[in-house]
Design a protein around this motif. Sequence first.
Motif, PDB file in Angstrom:
ATOM      1  N   VAL A   1       1.869   1.838  -3.326  1.00 40.59           N
ATOM      2  CA  VAL A   1       0.948   2.270  -4.148  1.00 40.59           C
ATOM      3  C   VAL A   1       1.010   3.927  -4.148  1.00 40.59           C
ATOM      4  O   VAL A   1       0.873   4.502  -5.005  1.00 40.59           O
ATOM      5  CB  VAL A   1      -0.536   1.784  -3.758  1.00 40.59           C
ATOM      6  N   PHE A   2       0.744   4.375  -2.653  1.00 41.32           N
ATOM      7  CA  PHE A   2       0.750   5.826  -2.702  1.00 41.32           C
ATOM      8  C   PHE A   2       2.010   6.500  -3.337  1.00 41.32           C
ATOM      9  O   PHE A   2       2.071   7.572  -3.969  1.00 41.32           O
ATOM     10  CB  PHE A   2       0.684   6.027  -0.963  1.00 41.32           C
TER      11      PHE A   2
ATOM     12  N   LEU B   1       0.907  -1.411  -0.061  1.00 46.20           N
ATOM     13  CA  LEU B   1      -0.122   0.033   0.022  1.00 46.20           C
ATOM     14  C   LEU B   1       0.815   1.313  -0.063  1.00 46.20           C
ATOM     15  O   LEU B   1       0.564   2.358  -0.801  1.00 46.20           O
ATOM     16  CB  LEU B   1      -0.973   0.048   1.233  1.00 46.20           C
TER      17      LEU B   1
ATOM     18  N   TRP C   1       0.081  14.776  -1.806  1.00 46.37           N
ATOM     19  CA  TRP C   1       0.711  13.929  -2.572  1.00 46.37           C
ATOM     20  C   TRP C   1       2.417  13.992  -2.326  1.00 46.37           C
ATOM     21  O   TRP C   1       3.080  13.068  -2.555  1.00 46.37           O
ATOM     22  CB  TRP C   1       0.546  14.002  -4.042  1.00 46.37           C
TER      23      TRP C   1
ATOM     24  N   LEU D   1     -10.026  11.914 -11.656  1.00 41.06           N
ATOM     25  CA  LEU D   1      -9.917  13.133 -11.588  1.00 41.06           C
ATOM     26  C   LEU D   1      -8.920  13.850 -12.387  1.00 41.06           C
ATOM     27  O   LEU D   1      -9.129  15.012 -13.343  1.00 41.06           O
ATOM     28  CB  LEU D   1      -9.910  13.498 -10.116  1.00 41.06           C
ATOM     29  N   LEU D   2      -7.591  13.484 -11.928  1.00 50.83           N
ATOM     30  CA  LEU D   2      -6.468  13.996 -12.894  1.00 50.83           C
ATOM     31  C   LEU D   2      -6.775  13.820 -14.438  1.00 50.83           C
ATOM     32  O   LEU D   2      -6.224  14.665 -15.075  1.00 50.83           O
ATOM     33  CB  LEU D   2      -5.384  13.281 -12.224  1.00 50.83           C
TER      34      LEU D   2
ATOM     35  N   SER E   1      -9.025   9.789  -7.465  1.00 54.95           N
ATOM     36  CA  SER E   1      -7.965  10.944  -7.463  1.00 54.95           C
ATOM     37  C   SER E   1      -7.577  10.709  -9.268  1.00 54.95           C
ATOM     38  O   SER E   1      -7.240  11.691  -9.859  1.00 54.95           O
ATOM     39  CB  SER E   1      -6.945  10.677  -6.628  1.00 54.95           C
ATOM     40  N   GLY E   2      -7.104   9.614  -9.478  1.00 54.13           N
ATOM     41  CA  GLY E   2      -6.440   9.175 -10.808  1.00 54.13           C
ATOM     42  C   GLY E   2      -7.307   9.732 -11.858  1.00 54.13           C
ATOM     43  O   GLY E   2      -7.139  10.148 -12.899  1.00 54.13           O
TER      44      GLY E   2
ATOM     45  N   VAL F   1      -7.726   2.407   0.482  1.00 58.42           N
ATOM     46  CA  VAL F   1      -6.558   3.047  -0.164  1.00 58.42           C
ATOM     47  C   VAL F   1      -7.228   2.985  -2.009  1.00 58.42           C
ATOM     48  O   VAL F   1      -6.911   4.040  -2.619  1.00 58.42           O
ATOM     49  CB  VAL F   1      -5.340   2.073  -0.394  1.00 58.42           C
ATOM     50  N   TYR F   2      -7.829   1.785  -2.346  1.00 61.23           N
ATOM     51  CA  TYR F   2      -8.153   1.894  -3.885  1.00 61.23           C
ATOM     52  C   TYR F   2      -9.068   2.977  -4.028  1.00 61.23           C
ATOM     53  O   TYR F   2      -9.510   3.762  -5.134  1.00 61.23           O
ATOM     54  CB  TYR F   2      -8.566   0.600  -4.087  1.00 61.23           C
TER      55      TYR F   2
ATOM     56  N   PHE G   1      -9.782   5.519  -2.618  1.00 62.31           N
ATOM     57  CA  PHE G   1      -9.006   6.942  -2.416  1.00 62.31           C
ATOM     58  C   PHE G   1      -8.071   7.312  -3.799  1.00 62.31           C
ATOM     59  O   PHE G   1      -8.429   8.235  -4.504  1.00 62.31           O
ATOM     60  CB  PHE G   1      -8.096   6.984  -1.247  1.00 62.31           C
ATOM     61  N   MET G   2      -7.593   6.208  -4.205  1.00 64.48           N
ATOM     62  CA  MET G   2      -6.573   6.356  -5.322  1.00 64.48           C
ATOM     63  C   MET G   2      -7.396   6.497  -6.706  1.00 64.48           C
ATOM     64  O   MET G   2      -6.857   7.282  -7.426  1.00 64.48           O
ATOM     65  CB  MET G   2      -5.611   5.207  -5.337  1.00 64.48           C
TER      66      MET G   2
ATOM     67  N   VAL H   1       2.091   6.394  -7.280  1.00 58.42           N
ATOM     68  CA  VAL H   1       1.037   7.168  -8.001  1.00 58.42           C
ATOM     69  C   VAL H   1       1.444   8.778  -7.684  1.00 58.42           C
ATOM     70  O   VAL H   1       1.048   9.776  -8.396  1.00 58.42           O
ATOM     71  CB  VAL H   1      -0.445   6.997  -7.805  1.00 58.42           C
TER      72      VAL H   1
ATOM     73  N   THR I   1      -0.804  -1.056  -8.790  1.00 54.38           N
ATOM     74  CA  THR I   1      -1.571  -2.236  -8.557  1.00 54.38           C
ATOM     75  C   THR I   1      -1.271  -3.492  -9.025  1.00 54.38           C
ATOM     76  O   THR I   1      -1.842  -4.453  -8.393  1.00 54.38           O
ATOM     77  CB  THR I   1      -2.899  -1.872  -8.885  1.00 54.38           C
TER      78      THR I   1
ATOM     79  N   TYR J   1      -7.169  -2.426   1.713  1.00 49.75           N
ATOM     80  CA  TYR J   1      -7.106  -2.227   0.334  1.00 49.75           C
ATOM     81  C   TYR J   1      -8.351  -1.429  -0.079  1.00 49.75           C
ATOM     82  O   TYR J   1      -8.358  -0.660  -1.259  1.00 49.75           O
ATOM     83  CB  TYR J   1      -7.130  -3.850  -0.363  1.00 49.75           C
TER      84      TYR J   1
ATOM     85  N   ARG K   1      -4.042  19.522  -4.324  1.00 50.38           N
ATOM     86  CA  ARG K   1      -3.486  18.773  -3.306  1.00 50.38           C
ATOM     87  C   ARG K   1      -2.084  18.502  -3.270  1.00 50.38           C
ATOM     88  O   ARG K   1      -1.714  17.382  -2.989  1.00 50.38           O
ATOM     89  CB  ARG K   1      -4.277  17.394  -3.641  1.00 50.38           C
TER      90      ARG K   1
ATOM     91  N   MET L   1      -0.586   3.807 -12.313  1.00 48.54           N
ATOM     92  CA  MET L   1      -1.478   3.030 -11.314  1.00 48.54           C
ATOM     93  C   MET L   1      -1.398   1.740 -11.617  1.00 48.54           C
ATOM     94  O   MET L   1      -1.455   0.937 -10.830  1.00 48.54           O
ATOM     95  CB  MET L   1      -2.833   3.666 -11.863  1.00 48.54           C
TER      96      MET L   1
ATOM     97  N   PHE M   1       0.585  12.070  -9.757  1.00 49.82           N
ATOM     98  CA  PHE M   1      -0.522  12.816  -9.254  1.00 49.82           C
ATOM     99  C   PHE M   1      -0.101  14.122  -8.798  1.00 49.82           C
ATOM    100  O   PHE M   1      -0.501  15.257  -8.840  1.00 49.82           O
ATOM    101  CB  PHE M   1      -1.215  12.015  -7.909  1.00 49.82           C
TER     102      PHE M   1
ATOM    103  N   ARG N   1      -0.116  16.821 -11.315  1.00 53.55           N
ATOM    104  CA  ARG N   1      -1.153  16.902 -12.201  1.00 53.55           C
ATOM    105  C   ARG N   1      -2.113  17.455 -11.176  1.00 53.55           C
ATOM    106  O   ARG N   1      -2.966  18.130 -11.578  1.00 53.55           O
ATOM    107  CB  ARG N   1      -1.826  15.804 -12.710  1.00 53.55           C
TER     108      ARG N   1
END
Lengths: 337, 465
Positions: free
Chosen positions: A97-98, A94, A116, B425-426, B422-423, B415-416, B418-419, A101, B70, B412, A112, B66, A105, A108
């Motif tokens: 993952v953060f 996890l 990030w 949106l971008l 966000s993705g 986190v997913y 949230f992510m 991205v 993942t 999981y 926020r 992403m 992120f 872009r």
Amino acid sequence: MTQVLDFVPIWTLILGMAVFFYVLLDGFDLGVGMLFGFAPDTASRNTIMNSIAPIWDGNETWLVFGGLGLLAAFPLAFAIIIPATYFPILAMLLALVFRGVAFEFRFRDGERKTFWDHAFSYGSGIATFAQGVVLGSFIQGYEVTGRAFSGSSFSFLTPFSILTGIALLFGYGLLGAGWLILKTEGDIQSAARRHGRVCLVAVLVAIAIVSIWTPLTNLAVADRWFAWPKTLLLAPVPIATAAVAIVTWRALGNSQAQVMPFAGAILLFVLSYSGIAISLYPMIVPHHFTLWEAASSDRTQAFLLVGTLVLIPVILMYSSWSYWVFRGKVRADIGYH
Amino acid sequence: MDFDPVLLSRLQFAWVIGWHILLPALTVGLAAYITLLEGLNFVTGRQVYVRVSMFWIKIFSISFGMGVVTGIVMPFQFGTNWSRYSDATANVLSPLFAYEGLTAFFLEAAFLGVLLFGRKLVPQWAHFVAALMVALGTLLSSFWILAANSWMQTPAGYEIIDGRFFPTDWLQVIFNPSFPSRLAHTVVAFFITTGFVVMGVGAYLLRRDRSAEEGRTMLSMTLWLLTVLVPLQIFLGDHHGLNTLKYQPAKLAAIEAHWEAGRRVPITLFAIPDEKTEANHFSVDVPFVGSLILTHEIDGEVKGLKDFPADQRPPVAIPFFAFRIMVGCGLVMLGIVLLGGWLRWRGRLDDAPLFLQLCQLAIPIGFIAVIAGWVVTEVGRQPWTVYGLLRTADSVSPSLTGSDLLISLLAYVVVYLFMYPSGVLLMWRIVRIGPATEEPDAAIEAGRPKAPVLAGGHVGVGDGA
């Protein structure tokens, strides 16, 4: 099938290399990620980010190969070690993952940005700590019944595994500082030199503690290092470590040394890594299974070996090419802006 | 706590792979599309292809990032949650996964940096090769993963010793009976998914009347592509169905909610399957068509669920409905493509606002179909991980407790959830800003335009529509 060739030593070597490449490559970019958290302003954060932007996911690919290589060559070890470290692996994944991205992120997502930025540095830190915990619990060994891990999902958590977790934070920090010295100039480089020295001291303390702790709690390890005349044979390892430490300390303080701090950090990792390998060989699940007992079938190892021997050199070639394209100090106009 | 670790592990796997699969569904197609655009620019020298390419490279770079993170989660799931499955199948399956890493992951990762950032650092042909290698990598990845997935559905080329699988013939392992049709069906599905995304975004740009040339290029190119691929996919899907009938009759019976075996069976358009009474409620049937579609003969014999012991049947309702969603999406896609073709023939493609709006609405349709199709095939495989040989219940890591699973699944999920938004949106922001319309001299240097905020108005976030 008759045994023509023992593939186990070959796979041990390949996997050992793959894991080491991962530690080294993702090590420095996770380290850079943590140091990123200490950068004072947006401009230096951007430069730090750009120093690893083109290469980070290539580096992380070695994690996949390390995991899959373990599954392929030593499936029994995979089936024991991975469930035994359920939560550190969850935390690592996890966090990755953060952090992963965040590269995209952060640039872009205007509003926020700070979030990030934090995700990037804390993600790097948590992933590193989790990997250190996995390492510590691996050295200590797991409870095994039959062919499966039989402890609790929380038994990974020991003072020793926490120590190795913290140690790796400083270890990757040192690698990251070395990388930043190599790739940047001016204020960022001077900061990296200061951070590098702090990390170096902490790493040396950690190496010392682990080197005393492990033989005290594990007789096999003690026997490996301290039974005469083996001590004589293995003495170069700690001596070399001390020598490299001194050279690295000096290089960190010498503003002319661009490559040496990174090279020194790499050498320290090589030495620590071989120290662990010497301590544990030939066990792949300490106290329970040797490399040979955990190995997959000859057919499996042979089938994968054919392709691996062809592909790894090719991979090393084009990976080096991609590093070559982005060589030199970070340029302001390449990468994310 | 009394949570079932097997069920929760299945939910967790479904959760992480369900989200993950959306990204290859986009990146496999986008990588090929970007390569095509770069190639067209290389050959024709037309700048519009570069502008469209640079626009999609931005989207690609987010979705690929992403996809990487993942994707790294996936192999570890085998170890953390399915260690007995790993121990049992590793001798056969692990080289397939490892070859994916070796051939695909490294290829993509190494050349991605050059594709994203190297436009000004390397000659144009080398940049094109980088795009080509990334696209090749995504296809190789699909090849190996689907080979492994197909082997779990239709195992071949193995022997079982002490409850573990060992390889006897690698060609049979890789090219197992369901692999060719599954590979074709899935890769075409990925291309179609991307096609509808590109077409919808093109339609949006056209409607907005900014970057109209770029929008028209996107719409026109992909409409041609989809005109070929959507009918092809219907053919491939039918072919894949024949394969399932032959090798996984219980799955097929669940898909069609057939309880009784028979000839001249009807097709059930809608029903509420009831596993307790082994019957369907409220069913809407069309006589004979079932046999015709499934076997291509009016007299063809189709097995029913009652031919299989209850503990060897998959759940019925989930594959049944998921299949209908997938086919429904396919029919809608066909309708859009036919309508688009007709409009193009009449020369009215550009000013058909309703059609453009329809294309925009259809942006997610491929993703829905992919998820539905994946649910059909994986839930239909139950109660096995290796079809007919290894039960899902015997595959899970023995050390896990329900509460372990509750913690990890929750993590999981959070986190997913949230992510991903966000993705999205971008990506939406990039679409809103649109491709650079003027000569992209400055922007082209760095491979991608400067980020909106930090570049201080170079592309300008504030002027989005």
